[in-house]
Each structure stands twice: as C-alpha cells, then as structure tokens.
Enzyme design. Structure first.
Site, PDB file in Angstrom:
ATOM      1  N   GLU A 199      -9.668 -11.123  -0.891  1.00 20.45           N
ATOM      2  CA  GLU A 199      -9.416 -10.734  -2.291  1.00 20.45           C
ATOM      3  C   GLU A 199      -8.569 -11.773  -3.023  1.00 20.45           C
ATOM      4  OE1 GLU A 199      -7.863  -6.719  -2.187  1.00 20.45           O
ATOM      5  OE2 GLU A 199      -9.806  -5.891  -1.603  1.00 20.45           O
TER       6      GLU A 199
ATOM      7  N   THR B  62      -5.028   7.123  -3.123  1.00 20.30           N
ATOM      8  CA  THR B  62      -5.952   6.861  -4.228  1.00 20.30           C
ATOM      9  C   THR B  62      -5.832   7.878  -5.366  1.00 20.30           C
ATOM     10  OG1 THR B  62      -7.471   5.942  -2.582  1.00 20.30           O
ATOM     11  CG2 THR B  62      -8.380   6.407  -4.771  1.00 20.30           C
TER      12      THR B  62
ATOM     13  N   ARG C 227       0.846  -1.206   0.000  1.00 20.60           N
ATOM     14  CA  ARG C 227       0.000   0.000   0.000  1.00 20.60           C
ATOM     15  C   ARG C 227       0.878   1.251   0.000  1.00 20.60           C
ATOM     16  NH1 ARG C 227      -5.639   0.429  -0.950  1.00 20.60           N
ATOM     17  NH2 ARG C 227      -5.815   2.134   0.548  1.00 20.60           N
TER      18      ARG C 227
ATOM     19  N   ASN D 272      -5.925   4.968 -11.848  1.00 20.47           N
ATOM     20  CA  ASN D 272      -4.740   5.075 -10.993  1.00 20.47           C
ATOM     21  C   ASN D 272      -3.881   3.810 -10.971  1.00 20.47           C
ATOM     22  OD1 ASN D 272      -6.515   3.564  -9.560  1.00 20.47           O
ATOM     23  ND2 ASN D 272      -6.707   4.948  -7.827  1.00 20.47           N
TER      24      ASN D 272
END
Ligand code: UDP
Ligand code: MG
Length: 158
Positions: free
Chosen positions: A126, A91, A85, A112
């Site tokens: 996920e 974002t 991250r 992005n």
C-alpha cells in the site's frame, strides 16, 4: 523501522477533523514519513479495495472515497502496523471502542474516517501504491531517545 499506510478519507476532510486525526498520530510518537493530498482514480481504488470490488456495497464505498481528495500518510514506528490498527478501531465505527479514532469520530461503518493497513505485508504494497520514490522522507527524530527505551532502540531502530 516499520511503516504503515493511512488514508484520511474524504468524509474526515469534509468534516474538518483531519487535524485531530494527524494530532493523534503525532502524540503517539509515530514519525510522519510521508504525507500527500490526492484524488483516487477508479484504478487505484479497485486495486486498493480488490478484496471488496465484488461486494454489493462497493459502489457506495467507491463513491465515498471519490467524494473529495484523501490525505495519504506514511507513519513509522516500532510495530507501527498493529499499533495504528488498534488506534483506528474496528471497521464499524459504532462498534469501535471509545478512545479509538473511529470510536471517537464516527457513527458509520462506511464513512469511517480513515483507512489503515492491516498487515506488515499489505503495508509495504500500500505504501508503494500511494507514494512514489522521493515522496517518503528519512529524517532523524530529535526526541527518539525520549520515545523509546534502550532495549527497544536496539531492537527496532538500530
Ligand atoms: N465497508 C463498508 N461496508 C462493509 C465493510 C466495509 O462500507 O460492510 C467499507 C468501509 O469504509 C471500510 C472499507 O470498506 O473501511 C474497507 O473494508 P475493510 O473490510 O478492509 O475494513 P477496514 O480495514 O477499513 O477496517
Ligand atoms: Mg482493510
């Protein structure tokens, strides 16, 4: 070791920068546990972006994620979720710091470049969403002892 899920978005594939993105993760010494190209169905997208389906921009996000195939990557490393991250950046790419993937490769808050799991808990969900059994690979990295110190090996690798 901890695993996380990355999607290289269609915009990155179109722009021919998927190799640059994969290279960053490789150089960081994250192990690639799985990698596949796929088209995202309406169902998988609505599940993946369940927190956003009611938002006014969702139709745009959906269209951008279905503009072409994505590359799903499962990366493994000590504290991989948080580390990735940080590598990806915030974002809105215009606000993402230089040196991050979004900060270096994009001007957009929507297009992005990549998705990355935001918590260890979500990463597990996920990874199962995008990879079936047999699509993730356990193999020993020949250079792990040059990538992690002794104490870290005991703590994270076992
Ligand atoms: N997104 C957007 N507009 C917004 C917020 C998000 O287009 O105002 C898109 C963007 O592509 C983002 C994705 O929706 O990557 C998922 O949003 P999230 O808040 O989960 O951000 P991320 O975890 O990708 O940083
Ligand atoms: Mg998110």
């Amino acid at each position: 070791m901890e695993k996380t899920l990355i999607l290289i978005k269609p915009n990155a594939i179109q722009r021919g920068i998927m190799g640059d993105i994969v290279t960053r993760f490789e150089r960081k010494a994250l192990r690639i546990a799985g990698m596949k190209m796929m088209f995202l169905t309406d169902e998988i997208l609505a599940e993946h972006y369940a927190h956003l389906v009611e938002r006014p921009f969702y139709p745009y996000l959906k269209a951008s994620m279905q503009a072409g195939p994505v590359i799903a990557l499962c990366l493994e490393g000590a504290e991989a979720v948080e580390t990735v991250r940080q590598m990806v950046g915030v974002t809105n790419s215009r606000k993402a710091l230089p040196g991050t993937i979004r900060g270096d490769f994009s001007m957009s808050g929507e297009q992005n470049v990549v998705h990355a799991s935001d918590s260890v808990e979500n990463a597990l969900v996920e990874i199962n969403r995008f990879f079936k059994e047999g699509e993730l690979f356990e193999y020993e990295s020949a250079v792990t002892r040059f990538e992690y110190g002794g104490e870290e090996t005991l703590k994270y690798i076992k």
